[in-house]
Design an enzyme around this catalytic site. Structure first.
Site, PDB file in Angstrom:
ATOM      1  N   ARG A  95       0.872  -1.178   0.000  1.00 33.22           N
ATOM      2  CA  ARG A  95       0.000   0.000   0.000  1.00 33.22           C
ATOM      3  C   ARG A  95       0.910   1.229   0.000  1.00 33.22           C
ATOM      4  NH1 ARG A  95      -2.363   0.034   6.225  1.00 33.22           N
ATOM      5  NH2 ARG A  95      -0.331   0.410   7.150  1.00 33.22           N
ATOM      6  N   GLU A 149      -1.908   7.808   6.570  1.00 28.76           N
ATOM      7  CA  GLU A 149      -0.522   7.826   7.065  1.00 28.76           C
ATOM      8  C   GLU A 149       0.456   8.163   5.933  1.00 28.76           C
ATOM      9  OE1 GLU A 149       0.146   4.171   9.246  1.00 28.76           O
ATOM     10  OE2 GLU A 149      -0.758   5.029  11.036  1.00 28.76           O
ATOM     11  N   GLU A 208      -6.755   6.532  15.356  1.00 35.21           N
ATOM     12  CA  GLU A 208      -6.451   5.095  15.354  1.00 35.21           C
ATOM     13  C   GLU A 208      -5.664   4.739  16.598  1.00 35.21           C
ATOM     14  OE1 GLU A 208      -4.236   3.183  12.209  1.00 35.21           O
ATOM     15  OE2 GLU A 208      -5.283   4.335  10.678  1.00 35.21           O
ATOM     16  N   TRP A 264       2.509  -6.202  13.914  1.00 38.15           N
ATOM     17  CA  TRP A 264       3.763  -5.819  13.257  1.00 38.15           C
ATOM     18  C   TRP A 264       4.941  -5.730  14.226  1.00 38.15           C
ATOM     19  CZ3 TRP A 264       4.544  -1.346  15.821  1.00 38.15           C
ATOM     20  CH2 TRP A 264       3.435  -0.587  16.198  1.00 38.15           C
ATOM     21  N   HIS A 287      -4.201  -8.669  13.238  1.00 43.28           N
ATOM     22  CA  HIS A 287      -4.229  -7.402  13.985  1.00 43.28           C
ATOM     23  C   HIS A 287      -5.561  -7.339  14.724  1.00 43.28           C
ATOM     24  CE1 HIS A 287      -4.229  -3.134  14.886  1.00 43.28           C
ATOM     25  NE2 HIS A 287      -3.000  -3.016  14.413  1.00 43.28           N
TER      26      HIS A 287
HETATM   27  C1  GLA Z   1      -1.629   2.015  10.696  1.00 38.68           C
HETATM   28  C2  GLA Z   1      -2.558   2.072   9.511  1.00 38.68           C
HETATM   29  C3  GLA Z   1      -3.699   1.100   9.600  1.00 38.68           C
HETATM   30  C4  GLA Z   1      -3.221  -0.242  10.103  1.00 38.68           C
HETATM   31  C5  GLA Z   1      -2.536  -0.052  11.430  1.00 38.68           C
HETATM   32  C6  GLA Z   1      -2.078  -1.337  12.066  1.00 38.68           C
HETATM   33  O1  GLA Z   1      -1.998   2.822  11.695  1.00 38.68           O
HETATM   34  O2  GLA Z   1      -3.071   3.354   9.302  1.00 38.68           O
HETATM   35  O3  GLA Z   1      -4.244   0.981   8.312  1.00 38.68           O
HETATM   36  O4  GLA Z   1      -2.338  -0.807   9.187  1.00 38.68           O
HETATM   37  O5  GLA Z   1      -1.404   0.754  11.233  1.00 38.68           O
HETATM   38  O6  GLA Z   1      -1.472  -1.118  13.317  1.00 38.68           O
END
Ligand code: GLA
Length: 678
Positions: free
Chosen positions: A125, A164, A322, A330, A373
């Protein structure tokens, strides 16, 4: 009540209603991963949990624009309608974080290239670089299409631009980026000799005779020029921000009254984005924060990050857009949260100024890269500990609705933590790799907040007029004017604490000559003529007590006194910490990484000089934070200890409705939010 003055020069945000009636609560919602019959269950369970807001469509580009210029909106129409019917708002994403396969395959040149020259393949991504004109064209067409589709939809509350920015696509070294980089340099410096002068390209004979000779810092046999590296970080941040601004321009044109944001990643090691600058460009600062399960002090890291976000937001309320309901996927070992940790984490962000707590993601995926996750609704379903905790948190947030819009009042103590210093530290070789940008700022923040002291964490250009104490911990780079602004604090009777590895370089990442720390010699009344870093595990004794690690310097007193002394090794008898007095003000220098106890004692001395008191009378182990607004004064007390802890306060606990007069006992691991009586 007054916002920290850093806010004064912020643009007025577009007028908008807050995105939810009370505090925002919800998460990334990816219904495209599920058959439609699941969506109704989602709605019912969201209602049960008290969800107000979801981030929608974040990675859905490929399912919306199924082929070049061919859009399929039906499924998203139905989801938006369902949300509206259930009274849930959408932070609708421009789905540009995940370009579709057809686009990546047709235009491989939009993908970033690593320093070693490897082009990213499709399949991840953020597989694009912000200088790609082709990507920009496709992205903005998509942005316009989604904005026009949902401009009048009642579920639309907030634009969530991409995702992000700068995470997976932080830096690119491709030819198109190289051209954008040269344009950026030409604009910044005017002519190539100014670049030569700034970077000191006489070293190794790297002098350029034209902008066309400048390359991105691609892989080479030795380290690149520190000035070039730092400027490339700034260029990359600006290029990503320019992408955000381009999307924002389209959204503003189509939906002028809908607020626009993008999710920052203020957590742990600072990345490439200069978020303090970016914060001026969003209508609402939104942050993603994930704790590291293996870090025993993760709640302290959270507190620092949340205070940093508030500093960027100019003291205004911000949104935790978030975090994780439980484990991430991860880390080496993805540790589950401990009992009560979810609640403590969410409410700690709220305490420090967030007006909402949202998660990645609503329903846990069974397929795809993030299948392990955590989510608000786990694989196990609603009959689960995690979902019950989520439902309880939703009820907590509903009970806390009165605090929305209140702020954490300007503190009397500020820590400067500047993006440029973090970028400078990783740009080129430094005296020791044991020096990390977060170690000392974290320690100072933790030692202060553990004492109940309110702290603002501010970008380097913040206004310092309101602060009694300003701490500058390992801020390598001194922006122009910082020494003068700190001197003004001391001159008006305030107190400044500067640590080692601060003010060593200027804005071009060049060492400031004449002794260390070059920028602050006059301010501190000292001069060091050599840095003597300590080996891993090596410790020096300090008198009257304590030890030092990582860093030491041969310090000479010019116009200051020693307040601690190195007691052994080649620097025995030299100052470890010094103080210069100017009227009622002081400028303290810490020349070594003192152990936490010694550092804590030094900070306590400065607090005493400044007359700074804790915000509440609380037992150790309690994190205390106050928010104040037109609707009242709210004292948060979060117990990180494994036994009850007491705080003096009177009022009603918004979470339980219980009245307290004088003393509140907070059970182990619990949180209280006292609406304080006048
Ligand atoms: C980031 C991304 C999310 C997801 C989380 C997982 O914050 O914005 O899409 O991948 O990490 O921790």
């Amino acid at each position: 009540m007054r916002f920290i003055s850093h806010a004064a020069d912020l643009p007025t945000p577009t007028e908008f209603d807050w995105i939810a009636n009370g505090l925002a609560f919800g998460g990334d919602y990816n219904p495209e991963q599920w058959p439609e019959e699941v969506w109704l269950e989602d709605m019912a369970l969201m209602r049960e949990a008290g969800v107000t807001t979801v981030s929608l469509g974040v990675f859905a580009w490929g399912l919306l624009e199924v082929a070049d210029g061919v859009f399929e909106w039906d499924w998203l129409d139905r989801v938006m309608d369902l949300l509206a019917e259930h009274g849930i708002g959408a932070a609708l994403a421009t789905p540009t974080a995940a370009p579709p396969m057809w686009l990546m395959l047709a235009h491989p040149e939009i993908a970033p290239v690593t320093a070693e020259g490897v082009r990213h393949a499709p399949g991840g991504r953020l597989g694009w670089h912000p200088s790609s004109a082709v990507f920009r064209r496709f992205a903005l067409r998509m942005v316009r299409a989604i904005a026009e589709r949902y401009r009048d939809h009642p579920a639309l509350r907030l634009w969530h631009v991409s995702n992000e920015l700068g995470n997976e696509n932080a830096r690119s070294y491709d030819d198109e980026t190289a051209e954008a980089w040269r344009r950026w340099l030409a604009e910044r410096y005017g002519d190539i000799d100014a670049v030569n002068a700034a970077w000191g390209t006489a070293f190794w004979g790297h002098r350029y005779t034209g902008f066309e000779q400048v390359l991105p810092p691609r892989f080479s046999s030795t380290g690149a020029n520190p000035g070039l590296l730092l400027d490339f970080e700034r260029f990359t941040s600006d290029a990503l921000l320019a992408h955000y601004e381009a999307e924002r321009a389209v959204l503003r044109e189509v939906t002028p009254t809908i607020p626009i944001t993008t999710n920052f990643m203020v957590q742990r090691e600072p990345g490439v984005a200069d978020y303090a600058r970016w914060a001026r460009e969003v209508d609402l600062v939104a942050n993603d924060h994930y704790t590291v399960g293996a870090d025993p002090r993760r709640h302290a890291e959270l507190a620092f990050s949340a205070d940093r976000v508030r500093g960027m937001a100019g003291g205004r309320p911000w949104l935790l857009i978030e975090h994780a309901a439980a484990a991430v996927n991860w880390q080496r070992v993805n540790r589950a949260k401990t009992p009560g940790e979810l609640r403590r984490n969410s409410l700690a962000h709220i305490a420090r100024g967030a007006d909402g707590a949202m998660f990645f993601q609503w329903r846990q995926s069974t397929a795809g890269a993030e299948q392990h996750h955590s989510a608000m609704l786990p694989h196990a379903g609603a009959d689960s500990t995690i979902f019950r905790d989520v439902v309880r948190l939703g009820a907590d947030l509903a009970a806390l609705a009165p605090i929305r819009g209140s702020v954490v009042p300007t503190a009397r103590v500020a820590i400067l933590f500047d993006h440029d210093s973090a970028a400078a530290l990783r740009s080129g070789r430094k005296p020791t790799e044991l020096l990390t940008i977060l170690d000392l700022p974290h320690a100072v923040h933790r030692l202060l907040t553990e004492r109940g002291i309110a702290v603002d964490v501010l970008p380097g250009d913040a206004e310092l007029d309101d602060y009694a104490v300003v701490v500058v911990p390992t801020q390598l780079l001194a922006p122009a004017g910082l020494a003068e602004r700190l001197a003004a604090v001391v001159d008006r009777g305030g107190h400044v604490v500067v640590s080692f590895a601060s003010g060593l370089v200027d804005e071009t990442n060049r060492v400031i000559p004449g002794g260390y720390p070059g920028a602050f010699l006059a301010l501190l009344g000292i001069r060091a003529d050599e840095i003597l870093p300590l080996l891993e595990g090596e410790r020096l004794a300090i008198a009257p007590s304590g030890t030092a690690s990582i860093w030491s310097e041969r310090v000479e007193l010019v116009d200051a006194e020693a307040v601690a002394t190195i007691a052994d090794g080649p620097l025995a008898g030299r100052p470890a910490a010094t103080r210069r007095r100017v009227g009622d003000g002081t400028a303290t220098y810490l020349a070594v990484r003192a152990d936490d106890e010694t550092l804590g004692a030094l900070l306590a001395d400065v607090l005493a000089l400044a007359g700074v008191e804790p915000i509440a009378d609380a037992e150790p182990g309690l994190e205390v934070v106050r928010r104040v607004g037109e609707s009242g004064r709210f004292l948060f007390a979060i117990n990180h200890a494994d036994a009850p802890r007491a705080v003096r306060a009177s009022g009603v606990d918004l979470l339980t409705g219980q009245r307290h007069d004088g003393t509140v006992s907070v059970p182990a691991g619990a949180v209280v939010v006292i609406e304080e009586s006048a």
